[in-house]
Scaffold this active site. Structure first.
Site, PDB file in Angstrom:
ATOM      1  N   SER A 119      43.843  25.959  47.717  1.00 17.65           N
ATOM      2  CA  SER A 119      43.402  26.839  48.807  1.00 17.65           C
ATOM      3  C   SER A 119      43.692  26.231  50.173  1.00 17.65           C
ATOM      4  CB  SER A 119      41.899  27.077  48.678  1.00 17.65           C
ATOM      5  OG  SER A 119      41.387  27.665  49.859  1.00 17.65           O
ATOM      6  N   TYR A 141      45.823  31.215  53.645  1.00 15.96           N
ATOM      7  CA  TYR A 141      45.072  32.149  54.465  1.00 15.96           C
ATOM      8  C   TYR A 141      45.826  32.164  55.779  1.00 15.96           C
ATOM      9  CZ  TYR A 141      40.941  32.701  51.470  1.00 15.96           C
ATOM     10  OH  TYR A 141      40.091  33.038  50.459  1.00 15.96           O
ATOM     11  N   THR A 167      47.140  35.230  50.432  1.00 11.19           N
ATOM     12  CA  THR A 167      45.974  36.061  50.100  1.00 11.19           C
ATOM     13  C   THR A 167      45.793  37.142  51.156  1.00 11.19           C
ATOM     14  OG1 THR A 167      44.954  34.243  48.918  1.00 11.19           O
ATOM     15  CG2 THR A 167      43.490  36.016  49.634  1.00 11.19           C
ATOM     16  N   ARG A 176      28.456  39.039  51.897  1.00 10.85           N
ATOM     17  CA  ARG A 176      28.107  38.333  50.653  1.00 10.85           C
ATOM     18  C   ARG A 176      26.667  37.848  50.751  1.00 10.85           C
ATOM     19  NH1 ARG A 176      33.455  34.481  49.993  1.00 10.85           N
ATOM     20  NH2 ARG A 176      34.986  36.165  49.795  1.00 10.85           N
ATOM     21  N   LYS A 250      48.633  37.887  46.937  1.00 11.83           N
ATOM     22  CA  LYS A 250      47.397  37.912  46.137  1.00 11.83           C
ATOM     23  C   LYS A 250      46.410  38.923  46.725  1.00 11.83           C
ATOM     24  CE  LYS A 250      43.724  34.772  44.505  1.00 11.83           C
ATOM     25  NZ  LYS A 250      42.545  34.968  45.348  1.00 11.83           N
ATOM     26  N   HIS A 274      39.665  39.340  44.217  1.00 13.48           N
ATOM     27  CA  HIS A 274      38.983  38.143  44.710  1.00 13.48           C
ATOM     28  C   HIS A 274      37.679  37.920  43.944  1.00 13.48           C
ATOM     29  CE1 HIS A 274      39.604  35.516  48.398  1.00 13.48           C
ATOM     30  NE2 HIS A 274      38.452  35.059  47.985  1.00 13.48           N
ATOM     31  N   ARG A 277      34.550  39.575  45.345  1.00 10.09           N
ATOM     32  CA  ARG A 277      33.893  38.946  46.493  1.00 10.09           C
ATOM     33  C   ARG A 277      34.217  39.630  47.815  1.00 10.09           C
ATOM     34  NH1 ARG A 277      32.268  33.626  45.097  1.00 10.09           N
ATOM     35  NH2 ARG A 277      32.880  32.584  47.011  1.00 10.09           N
ATOM     36  N   ASP A 305      43.981  38.158  38.231  1.00  9.92           N
ATOM     37  CA  ASP A 305      42.688  37.474  38.153  1.00  9.92           C
ATOM     38  C   ASP A 305      41.542  38.419  38.456  1.00  9.92           C
ATOM     39  OD1 ASP A 305      41.821  37.491  40.907  1.00  9.92           O
ATOM     40  OD2 ASP A 305      42.772  35.558  41.301  1.00  9.92           O
ATOM     41  N   SER A 306      40.358  37.883  38.309  1.00  6.78           N
ATOM     42  CA  SER A 306      39.064  38.528  38.565  1.00  6.78           C
ATOM     43  C   SER A 306      38.381  38.937  37.263  1.00  6.78           C
ATOM     44  CB  SER A 306      39.178  39.737  39.500  1.00  6.78           C
ATOM     45  OG  SER A 306      39.668  39.299  40.764  1.00  6.78           O
ATOM     46  N   GLY A 307      37.558  38.038  36.773  1.00  7.38           N
ATOM     47  CA  GLY A 307      36.751  38.321  35.592  1.00  7.38           C
ATOM     48  C   GLY A 307      37.125  37.565  34.337  1.00  7.38           C
ATOM     49  N   ARG A 309      37.028  35.014  31.646  1.00  6.09           N
ATOM     50  CA  ARG A 309      36.064  34.000  31.207  1.00  6.09           C
ATOM     51  C   ARG A 309      36.439  33.373  29.868  1.00  6.09           C
ATOM     52  NH1 ARG A 309      35.220  34.775  35.565  1.00  6.09           N
ATOM     53  NH2 ARG A 309      33.341  35.335  36.716  1.00  6.09           N
ATOM     54  N   GLY A 328      38.964  31.362  38.228  1.00  7.99           N
ATOM     55  CA  GLY A 328      38.301  30.874  39.428  1.00  7.99           C
ATOM     56  C   GLY A 328      36.963  30.219  39.122  1.00  7.99           C
TER      57      GLY A 328
END
Ligand code: FNR
Length: 375
Positions: A119, A141, A167, A176, A250, A274, A277, A305-307, A309, A328
């Site tokens: 990052s 970023y 991103t 948040r 992304k 994300h 988020r 991505d995202s979720g 596991r 992540g």
């Protein structure tokens, strides 16, 4: 085999092998602010829940009596080889969960050959991480200050980051509540976003070396410069001119944006929200994947991505069109609970579970994970 054989000598895994129990343990051990930073999502966290629920609507249909004696899930994405279609997502300020932060992550990833995406908001500099890292990409970023952006790009190229991940979805931080309730920025006073704090262009803007006196000024400058809401698709040409390697966008969720990425000459996209988020109430990332993969999968690399596991989640995302997935929160929990060894544990569990899932479904290779494997 390793776990069961160790069990014969009464040695059991130090950390849970199950993602829910790992998260529960992190909640117990990390403390509210650090755990909230990692686990949290935007708003009511409906999108974060939707990300997970989407995986439940797809089921693998295992096939029998196919020779699965030689599983091989290795693959290559944009020139970067990996033992399985799994990479580490960029996660900012990881020293919030463990003092060794991104250094511990890089060492664990290197040992397993899993590529890491560092990052821009890292709590260690990209040069420090490069010294201990294996295969690595750099996540940008894109700051307001173009000179700062150029400095990030040249530093990343000079320290061996092979691809650039831009991103798009976080040109400002979303609402948040977990972070708002703990007003989490004070963390940065102690830890800092060292990747910015070591940058010559950034340092010039804040009047030289970061000291106790100008630390708050530096943090404020970082906040003011962090994201650029004026960016449009036209700006990508500027980036293309300044980065020789592959560029991956992304945060793509709409098929038309995926097509625009192709038109802009990008090399890949990450279908991602994300981790829920940014936009609460947004569509589950997995639900966007098949349509996007159908539209552009033959022209650019499609990451997801995202979720994610579990190993089954990876298999499902690949079957729905992803060339590889990013994880992540899962590795951030491993880091928080066990530093380098904790990240290694999480990755080894995920890779082992993926291989078992694929094998027991009658498949051997990444290419075998096609949509007709799912119901
Ligand atoms: C992130 N993510 C992120 N993304 C990015 O491009 N740059 C960053 O600095 C961060 N920072 C960050 C911090 C934390 C604590 C989290 C949980 C996430 C998003 C990340 O790359 C990825 O998209 C999601 O984490 C994927 O969802 P899962 O795997 O956490 O469900």
């Amino acid at each position: 085999n390793e776990i069961y054989l160790n069990g014969l000598s009464d040695i059991r895994p130090v950390l849970p092998t199950d993602s829910s129990r790992l998260e529960a343990l992190a909640q117990e051990k990390l403390g509210g602010q650090a755990f909230g930073y990692v686990a949290g999502a935007a708003g009511t966290e409906a999108t974060a829940r939707a990300n997970r629920a989407a995986f439940d609507r797809w089921r693998i249909v295992p096939r029998m009596l196919r020779d699965t004696s030689k599983p091989d899930l290795s693959t290559t994405v944009l020139g970067t080889p990996m033992p399985a279609p799994v990479m580490l997502a960029p996660v900012g300020v990881l020293s919030i969960v463990h003092p060794e932060g991104e250094i511990a992550v890089a060492k664990a990833a290197k040992e397993l050959g899993v590529p890491m995406i560092l990052s821009t908001a890292a709590s260690r500099t990209m040069e420090q991480v490069a010294e201990v890292a294996g295969p690595r990409w750099y996540q940008l970023y894109w700051p307001k200050d173009r000179e700062l952006a150029e400095s990030f790009l040249s530093r990343a190229a000079a320290s061996g980051y092979d691809a650039l991940v831009v991103t798009l979805d976080t040109f400002k931080l979303a609402w948040r509540p977990r972070d708002l309730d703990t007003a989490y920025l004070p963390f940065l006073r102690g830890i800092g976003v060292q990747n910015y704090f070591a940058d010559p262009v950034f340092l010039r803007a804040v009047g030289g070396e970061i000291t106790e006196e100008n630390r708050i000024t530096a943090i404020l400058h970082w906040v003011a410069n962090f994201g650029n809401p004026t960016l449009t698709w036209d700006d990508l040409a500027w980036l293309r001119e300044r980065w020789a390697g592959p560029i991956v966008l992304k945060g793509v969720q709409h098929v038309d944006d995926a097509r625009k990425a192709v038109d802009a000459g990008m090399d890949g996209i990450v279908v991602s929200n994300h981790g829920g988020r940014q936009v609460d109430g947004a569509v589950a990332s997995l639900d966007c994947l098949p349509g996007i993969a159908d539209a552009v999968g033959d022209r650019v690399s499609v990451l997801f991505d995202s979720g994610i596991r579990t190993g089954a989640d990876v298999a499902k995302a690949v079957a729905l069109g992803a060339d590889a997935v990013l994880i992540g929160r899962q590795y951030a929990y491993g880091l928080g609970l066990g530093g380098e060894a904790g990240v290694k544990h999480v990755l080894r569990c995920l890779l082992a579970e993926l291989e078992l899932t694929v094998s027991l479904s009658g498949l051997n290779r990444v290419e075998d994970l096609t949509r007709d494997v799912l119901a």
